[in-house]
Write a protein that holds these residues in place. Structure first.
Motif: not given
Length: 335
Positions: A14-18, A184-186
């Motif tokens: 999810a972090a990478l996609a953003q 980290g977050p999420w």
């Protein structure tokens, strides 16, 4: 670029996609939304970008060859990042079949998709767990990793071997990334940062294995994502200095690379707990227990190869990273 990312409802995916969407890439995400942990957290991660005009999402399992083939055929990705996997060392002790299906069959389907659709570069998640019973510190990609101590670790080592065979046979550029204790977050609720934060915030005791003598190379999520992007933008090439009589496990005469992504600063587990206590504003009772099967006492990433080839190494301090994690935790769970 058109980039296919698997595991986009997951922590790192999810972090990478953003980040990829923010820089203007077109992203197709694949995730099976399984219930290994609370699916609502996965949905909440995905909700942050699922409506982005550059993003499309498919609910599919990587072990479903026809679904994977259809995604490649319709989206025609230029590059692929495979982050979907059955995660967790301890879960692999009781549910080995999940790892065989997701991490071996699923990864094989990804390799076949890349092979048949002329993908420019495949980046995939490996793990620091591959170092297994190694005791030489820090762990370097030049080290042999032939003694895994869990099926999860064995599946990740198998991914590296599978990728090399496709790089050798079909010229597919592949890069494996050995992540070190991402937080980290999420983050994932089955990992110690979230488990500890939950118990500390509720005033419940925590289980501390190996009697608190663990150390971990905790690596902040933003640093992991930056490392993924740097390597994604740097397709693997054959190593001109590769010597078949003295082979280097981290490179090859094929377009193949393996890198560690870690903070290169191992932290005692008790120090990590102390920082959580400070940021959450309360102390916790610690139940000191023996080391669990499949676990290792220490991890420490040698990131010299990553720094040499892509000019990057993680740098977020544990103090800053824990503070950011706790800020997110309190907001998300309203605690």
């Amino acid at each position: 670029m058109r980039i296919l990312v698997t595991g986009t409802a997951g922590f790192i995916g999810a972090a990478l996609a953003q980040r990829l969407l923010d820089r203007g890439d077109e992203v197709l995400g694949i995730d099976n939304h399984n219930d290994y942990y609370d699916p609502s957290l996965k949905e909440a991660r995905l909700a942050r970008f699922v409506d982005h005009p550059g993003y499309a999402h498919r609910r599919a399992d990587l072990a479903d060859a026809s679904a994977v083939n259809d995604a490649f055929a319709s989206f025609k990705p230029q590059r692929v990042v495979n982050l979907a996997a059955q995660a967790g060392v301890r879960y692999s002790l009781t549910n080995p079949q999940a790892y065989l299906q997701s991490n071996l069959v699923g990864f094989g389907n990804i390799l076949e998709g890349c092979r048949h659709h002329a993908v420019e570069h495949l980046v995939y998640a490996s793990s620091s767990s591959v170092y297994g019973a190694n005791r030489k510190m820090p762990f370097a990609v030049e080290d042999a990793v032939d003694h895994p101590v869990s099926l999860y670790a064995a599946s990740k080592k198998a991914n590296e071997l599978m990728a090399h065979s496709y790089s050798h046979l079909y010229g597919l550029p592949t890069t494996g990334l050995r992540f070190f204790t991402v937080y980290g977050p999420w983050g994932r609720p089955d990992m110690s940062p979230m488990l500890f934060a939950d118990r500390i915030s509720r005033g419940e005791p925590i289980d501390v294995f190996n009697h608190g003598n663990h150390s971990r190379d905790f690596t902040y999520i933003d640093d992991i994502v930056e490392g993924v992007i740097r390597t994604l933008d740097h397709p693997a090439e054959p190593d001109p200095g590769y010597d078949a009589e003295a082979p280097n496990p981290g490179t090859s005469n094929a377009p193949y690379r393996v890198y560690n992504i870690g903070n290169d600063q191992p932290v005692q587990l008790m120090r990590f707990i102390e920082l959580l206590e400070q940021n959450l504003g309360r102390s916790v009772e610690k139940r000191l227990l023996p080391m669990q099967p499949g676990d290792v006492p220490d991890t420490w990433a040698d990131v010299s190869a990553l720094r040499r080839d892509v000019g990057y190494a993680p740098g977020t301090s544990i103090e800053d990273g824990v503070a950011r994690f706790v800020d997110w935790y309190r907001e998300y769970f309203n605690r």
